[in-house]
Enzyme design. Structure first.
Site, mmCIF file in Angstrom:
data_model
loop_
_atom_site.group_PDB
_atom_site.id
_atom_site.type_symbol
_atom_site.label_atom_id
_atom_site.label_comp_id
_atom_site.label_asym_id
_atom_site.label_seq_id
_atom_site.Cartn_x
_atom_site.Cartn_y
_atom_site.Cartn_z
ATOM 1 N N ASP A 235 -10.297 -56.608 69.087
ATOM 2 C CA ASP A 235 -10.567 -57.593 68.042
ATOM 3 C C ASP A 235 -10.937 -58.989 68.542
ATOM 4 O OD1 ASP A 235 -8.158 -58.364 69.092
ATOM 5 O OD2 ASP A 235 -6.996 -58.047 67.262
ATOM 6 N N GLY A 236 -10.887 -59.206 69.858
ATOM 7 C CA GLY A 236 -11.236 -60.533 70.369
ATOM 8 C C GLY A 236 -10.158 -61.583 70.156
ATOM 9 N N GLY B 129 -16.442 -57.627 80.682
ATOM 10 C CA GLY B 129 -16.953 -58.885 80.130
ATOM 11 C C GLY B 129 -15.909 -59.641 79.332
ATOM 12 N N GLY C 118 -14.315 -60.201 76.553
ATOM 13 C CA GLY C 118 -14.127 -59.542 75.259
ATOM 14 C C GLY C 118 -13.392 -60.419 74.263
ATOM 15 N N ASP D 25 -11.700 -57.290 87.861
ATOM 16 C CA ASP D 25 -12.203 -58.241 86.857
ATOM 17 C C ASP D 25 -11.220 -59.398 86.682
ATOM 18 O OD1 ASP D 25 -10.707 -55.941 85.745
ATOM 19 O OD2 ASP D 25 -10.742 -57.112 83.901
ATOM 20 N N ASN D 26 -10.046 -59.294 87.282
ATOM 21 C CA ASN D 26 -9.052 -60.367 87.186
ATOM 22 C C ASN D 26 -8.879 -61.081 88.520
ATOM 23 O OD1 ASN D 26 -8.659 -59.690 84.516
ATOM 24 N ND2 ASN D 26 -6.896 -58.376 84.919
HETATM 25 P P1 AMP Z 1 -7.498 -57.709 80.761
HETATM 26 O O1 AMP Z 1 -6.748 -56.471 81.076
HETATM 27 O O2 AMP Z 1 -6.807 -58.665 79.841
HETATM 28 O O3 AMP Z 1 -8.054 -58.385 81.957
HETATM 29 O O4 AMP Z 1 -8.768 -57.233 79.873
HETATM 30 C C1 AMP Z 1 -9.679 -56.260 80.312
HETATM 31 C C2 AMP Z 1 -10.902 -56.281 79.425
HETATM 32 O O5 AMP Z 1 -10.544 -56.027 78.067
HETATM 33 C C3 AMP Z 1 -11.660 -57.608 79.415
HETATM 34 O O6 AMP Z 1 -13.017 -57.311 79.301
HETATM 35 C C4 AMP Z 1 -11.128 -58.271 78.183
HETATM 36 O O7 AMP Z 1 -12.032 -59.208 77.674
HETATM 37 C C5 AMP Z 1 -10.973 -57.099 77.236
HETATM 38 N N1 AMP Z 1 -9.970 -57.352 76.195
HETATM 39 C C6 AMP Z 1 -8.622 -57.418 76.337
HETATM 40 N N2 AMP Z 1 -8.021 -57.675 75.163
HETATM 41 C C7 AMP Z 1 -9.009 -57.781 74.247
HETATM 42 C C8 AMP Z 1 -9.048 -58.037 72.843
HETATM 43 N N3 AMP Z 1 -7.932 -58.231 72.128
HETATM 44 N N4 AMP Z 1 -10.249 -58.077 72.247
HETATM 45 C C9 AMP Z 1 -11.375 -57.870 72.940
HETATM 46 N N5 AMP Z 1 -11.424 -57.614 74.246
HETATM 47 C C10 AMP Z 1 -10.259 -57.571 74.898
HETATM 48 MG MG MG Z 2 -9.120 -59.914 82.407
#
Ligand code: AMP
Ligand code: MG
Length: 539
Positions: free
Chosen positions: A141-142, A107, A109, A280-281
């Site tokens: 941390d979002g 989701g 995040g 998810d990407n």
């Molecule tokens: P990504 O590898 O960037 O596609 O992220 C994979 C998952 O981790 C997704 O659900 C992102 O929203 C979540 N995510 C990545 N970095 C953060 C962050 N700093 N805070 C919250 N969620 C994160």
């Molecule tokens: Mg992603």
């Protein structure tokens, strides 16, 4: 009370995703598993001192926003500090396969959608990345650090100007707040400046948006989402009856497959390595999405991955991207299986993927080399010439983009010796021209002689071929080290380099006199510097 500067950023919101999908009944940003819902309403968390560092006027034009906005107002809005009338922010629920393994609920995040708008007949979703925690933030941390936000901002726009389907970036705002990151995952976390990017796309729905419902045995929400996506984003495929058949869903899947193949072929053309092609990407619209540990292929090496997390398996290496796209499509096929119910109908989409990739790759290589496509009895007769080139390029370090750009200047009448001796020619693309082995030199010279023989056989005027090649082989690409130089300055509060880099990337196929440094080979200092050669996922 509205302030006049904010009024210049006013947008008519029209939130189709929110209307179509069921909402999470819980509100608030506390972490949780969310069932039977497409999204959760959530508010961005305000930041201390938002400052506008970057703005894409081309992206602003898509939305009807000003080419140069009031910086103060834009910083407030696009950091998430100030909601405009009609904004109803939410985070979407999705899952995904990460590095080949099902990861469950992921989701948004750290992404929060502000809303959707329709401008000049096109729907756009505006989404902040790094605006604070959501129900999907899990342990994190979002937030996002400035370095990764600069990279996403610049590359989104660079890819657009390169003609590669992509999500866009409207703004880059620094938050004035530190974000703690352990960049090397070695137990040394440190504070880094934070930032928020506002990214823009018709939709951010991903393959994983479907997988999550299938994994939870929730075909009802999967159907709601599929019907919404087809009706809103693939209207030509929406049946007049209003009730899609299994064949309609299969045709939609095949269309996604075709778009995915086209986009990945563009990556191969320009030398882009996504770095983290988890499901998810993967955009349901076939856009390049989620710029994280991506990289540009500098010395040609199909085995190269920019992502340090991928260093062992090299799943997301340059040369494996077409195969991974296919693997990911099979995951999507599983995600929508209940809608189609017959494996052969979905297999047709997977076959379409393979066929589109083959067709597109053949056309791409002919265009990159400035030669005609040659098919005989279903066989690609250019395959040998292309294969010989790629094997020669692997024998020494040759810059993928510079080599092809310089190849356009080769005279069809010249022999390999003259071509390799010319200063400011092909030899500019070698990282160590004088140090290369005799085998490498022979392989490259042999290929050049075969190539010019082919050019003479075709007899196309050199000037015409050169112009055509220069339209597909970019001179300016978003090399990691160039992004890093912009980051180094931006971290010190100096955005001149960031602004100039964005400007250079506006015209990747043109000659830009005085800006040759942006088209140069990666300098030696950047060879092993983090951010310039490899990247961690820490962002
Ligand atoms: P990504 O590898 O960037 O596609 O992220 C994979 C998952 O981790 C997704 O659900 C992102 O929203 C979540 N995510 C990545 N970095 C953060 C962050 N700093 N805070 C919250 N969620 C994160
Ligand atoms: Mg992603």
């Amino acid at each position: 009370m509205q302030n006049p500067a904010l009024d210049t950023l006013a947008i008519d919101f029209d939130d189709s995703f929110v209307r179509a999908l069921p909402a999470d009944p819980e509100e608030g940003n506390h972490r949780r598993q969310v069932y039977d819902a497409g999204y959760s309403r959530v508010q961005p968390t305000p930041v201390k001192a938002p400052t506008l560092l970057g703005w894409s006027r081309e992206c602003a034009a898509l939305l009807g926003l000003p080419a140069s906005p009031d910086a103060e107002a834009a910083a407030q809005v696009f950091a998430g500090n100030r909601l405009l009338d009609g904004m109803d922010p939410y985070a979407a629920c999705y899952g995904g396969h990460q590095f080949g393994n099902w990861a469950g609920q992921l989701g948004d995040g750290r992404a929060i959608t502000l809303g959707e708008t329709v401008h000049a007949g096109q729907r756009w979703e505006l989404q902040l990345k790094g605006a604070g925690p959501t129900p999907y933030s899990r342990m994190a941390d979002g937030r996002a650090v400035l370095r990764s936000s600069v990279r996403e901002f610049l590359c989104s726009e660079a890819m657009h100007h390169l003609g590669v389907p992509t999500t866009r970036a409207l703004s880059l705002v620094s938050t004035g707040e530190p974000v703690i990151r352990d960049m090397f995952y070695d137990g040394h976390p440190k504070p880094e400046p934070g930032a928020v990017v506002c990214r823009v796309a018709p939709s951010f729905v991903r393959f994983g948006s479907f997988e999550i419902f299938a994994s939870r045995d929730d075909p009802r929400t999967a159907k709601t989402l599929a019907d919404y996506v087809i009706q809103t984003h693939f209207p030509a495929l929406w049946p007049a009856s209003g009730a899609p058949t299994r064949e309609d869903y299969a045709a939609w899947f095949a269309e996604i497959a075709e778009r995915t193949a086209r986009t990945i072929t563009h990556w191969m053309r320009v030398g882009f390595v996504h770095g983290v092609m988890n499901t998810d990407n993967m955009s349901i619209l076939g856009l390049t999405i989620d710029y994280g540990p991506y990289g540009w292929l500098e010395p040609y090496d199909p085995g190269w991955t920019p992502n340090t997390t991928d260093a062992h398996g090299r799943r997301y290496r340059f040369g494996n991207q077409p195969a991974v796209g296919g693997w990911n499509l099979v995951r999507l096929a599983h995600g929508i299986y209940d809608l189609v119910g017959q494996a052969p109908l979905l297999q047709a989409g997977v076959d379409r993927y393979a066929k589109t990739l083959a067709d597109e790759a053949r056309a791409m290589w002919a265009a990159k080399l400035g030669i005609a496509e040659r098919m005989h009895g279903g066989e690609d007769h250019n395959a040998e010439l292309v294969g010989q080139l790629l094997s020669a390029l692997q024998q020494t370090e040759v810059d993928y983009c510079i080599f092809h750009r310089k190849l356009a200047d080769v005279a069809s009448a010249a022999d390999s010796d003259a071509i390799l001796k010319a200063s400011d020619g092909i030899r500019e693309s070698f990282y160590d021209f004088d140090g290369m082995s005799k085998e490498a030199r022979d392989a490259i010279a042999g290929w050049l002689d075969a190539y010019t023989a082919r050019l003479r056989e075709e007899g196309r005027p050199d000037a015409e071929r050169r112009a055509a090649m220069n339209r597909v082989n970019p001179k300016y690409v978003m090399r990691n080290y160039l992004a890093q130089l912009a980051i180094d300055d931006a971290e010190q509060g100096d955005t001149a380099r960031l602004t100039e880099t964005l400007d250079v990337m506006r015209d990747p196929y043109g000659e830009q006199p005085g800006r040759e440094e942006y088209a140069a080979r990666r300098p030696e200092w950047a060879r092993n510097r983090p951010g310039c050669s490899t990247l961690s996922c820490s962002s």
